[in-house]
Design an enzyme around this catalytic site. Sequence first.
Site, PDB file in Angstrom:
ATOM      1  N   ASP A   8       0.996  -1.215   0.071  1.00  0.00           N
ATOM      2  CA  ASP A   8       0.136   0.052  -0.078  1.00  0.00           C
ATOM      3  C   ASP A   8       0.767   0.993  -0.010  1.00  0.00           C
ATOM      4  O   ASP A   8       2.162   1.152  -0.085  1.00  0.00           O
ATOM      5  CB  ASP A   8      -0.965  -0.084   1.189  1.00  0.00           C
ATOM      6  CG  ASP A   8      -0.432   0.120   2.420  1.00  0.00           C
ATOM      7  OD1 ASP A   8       1.059   0.422   2.637  1.00  0.00           O
ATOM      8  OD2 ASP A   8      -1.136   0.378   3.660  1.00  0.00           O
ATOM      9  N   CYS A  65       3.436  -2.921   3.966  1.00  0.00           N
ATOM     10  CA  CYS A  65       2.414  -1.883   4.331  1.00  0.00           C
ATOM     11  C   CYS A  65       3.288  -1.103   5.431  1.00  0.00           C
ATOM     12  O   CYS A  65       4.606  -1.380   5.661  1.00  0.00           O
ATOM     13  CB  CYS A  65       0.928  -2.254   4.679  1.00  0.00           C
ATOM     14  SG  CYS A  65       0.871  -3.171   6.315  1.00  0.00           S
ATOM     15  N   THR A  67       3.059  -1.064   8.744  1.00  0.00           N
ATOM     16  CA  THR A  67       3.499  -2.167   9.669  1.00  0.00           C
ATOM     17  C   THR A  67       3.838  -3.497   9.491  1.00  0.00           C
ATOM     18  O   THR A  67       4.289  -4.218   9.928  1.00  0.00           O
ATOM     19  CB  THR A  67       2.532  -2.216  11.124  1.00  0.00           C
ATOM     20  OG1 THR A  67       1.260  -2.511  10.150  1.00  0.00           O
ATOM     21  CG2 THR A  67       2.217  -0.874  11.697  1.00  0.00           C
ATOM     22  N   HIS A  98      10.249 -23.806   9.190  1.00  0.00           N
ATOM     23  CA  HIS A  98       9.298 -24.452   9.764  1.00  0.00           C
ATOM     24  C   HIS A  98       7.681 -24.336   9.309  1.00  0.00           C
ATOM     25  O   HIS A  98       6.768 -25.208   9.498  1.00  0.00           O
ATOM     26  CB  HIS A  98       9.218 -24.003  11.502  1.00  0.00           C
ATOM     27  CG  HIS A  98      10.400 -24.331  12.222  1.00  0.00           C
ATOM     28  ND1 HIS A  98      10.535 -24.225  13.464  1.00  0.00           N
ATOM     29  CD2 HIS A  98      11.561 -24.795  11.574  1.00  0.00           C
ATOM     30  CE1 HIS A  98      11.695 -24.762  13.769  1.00  0.00           C
ATOM     31  NE2 HIS A  98      12.309 -24.996  12.781  1.00  0.00           N
ATOM     32  N   HIS A 133       7.176 -30.629  10.765  1.00  0.00           N
ATOM     33  CA  HIS A 133       6.640 -29.309  10.326  1.00  0.00           C
ATOM     34  C   HIS A 133       5.415 -29.421   9.302  1.00  0.00           C
ATOM     35  O   HIS A 133       4.399 -28.636   9.221  1.00  0.00           O
ATOM     36  CB  HIS A 133       7.498 -28.560   9.746  1.00  0.00           C
ATOM     37  CG  HIS A 133       8.766 -28.211  10.581  1.00  0.00           C
ATOM     38  ND1 HIS A 133       8.426 -27.639  12.076  1.00  0.00           N
ATOM     39  CD2 HIS A 133      10.235 -28.690  10.672  1.00  0.00           C
ATOM     40  CE1 HIS A 133       9.606 -27.605  12.556  1.00  0.00           C
ATOM     41  NE2 HIS A 133      10.530 -28.220  11.903  1.00  0.00           N
TER      42      HIS A 133
HETATM   43  C1  RB5 Z   1      -1.546   3.042   6.479  1.00  0.00           C
HETATM   44  O1  RB5 Z   1      -1.663   4.271   6.864  1.00  0.00           O
HETATM   45  C2  RB5 Z   1      -1.387   1.914   7.310  1.00  0.00           C
HETATM   46  O2  RB5 Z   1      -2.517   1.730   8.074  1.00  0.00           O
HETATM   47  C3  RB5 Z   1      -1.051   0.663   6.753  1.00  0.00           C
HETATM   48  O3  RB5 Z   1       0.131   0.713   5.991  1.00  0.00           O
HETATM   49  C4  RB5 Z   1      -0.574  -0.604   7.643  1.00  0.00           C
HETATM   50  O4  RB5 Z   1       0.270  -0.227   8.539  1.00  0.00           O
HETATM   51  C5  RB5 Z   1      -1.482  -1.187   8.185  1.00  0.00           C
HETATM   52  O5  RB5 Z   1      -1.625  -2.409   8.883  1.00  0.00           O
END
Ligand code: RB5
Length: 149
Positions: A8, A65, A67, A98, A133
Amino acid sequence: MKIAIGSDHGGFKLKGEVIKHLKEKQIEVVDFGTYSEDSCDYPDVAEKVAEEVVMKNFEFGILICGTGIGISISANKVAGIRAALCCDTFSAHATREHNNANILALGERVVGVGLALDIVDTFLNAKFQGGRHQNRIDKISHIEDKYIK
Ligand code: RB5
């Protein structure tokens, strides 16, 4: 080896770095978006890449993304996907060995570029160990059969 990659807007810059890195290593990589830093929804990209991986058009997927959490949760809703969010190299090889993970998820806002590229290399170079596994992965498939309608 063919890699499907997607992000994203929160993972857009790191996606560019990973693509450059893979191309330098002569690894084939296809970019499933997003193609700008405009805000978009991570489940849309996760679904595209996950479908390509379960269809076996690509050996592995890489999803990024902010996180790595939202995009990995989304990809894991596709039956047959084992997406692993990794923030360290130990997890990157352990999840291949695994869990036979078929998608690597990264968080651009969590790991620096240098570490992210090491995680990518470690993930792609590690091999599934099979044996006990595989039995556990079969149990994951049974959970999918039971709950994913
Ligand atoms: C976008 O702002 C953010 O929410 C997305 O990139 C991600 O971290 C969501 O889990």
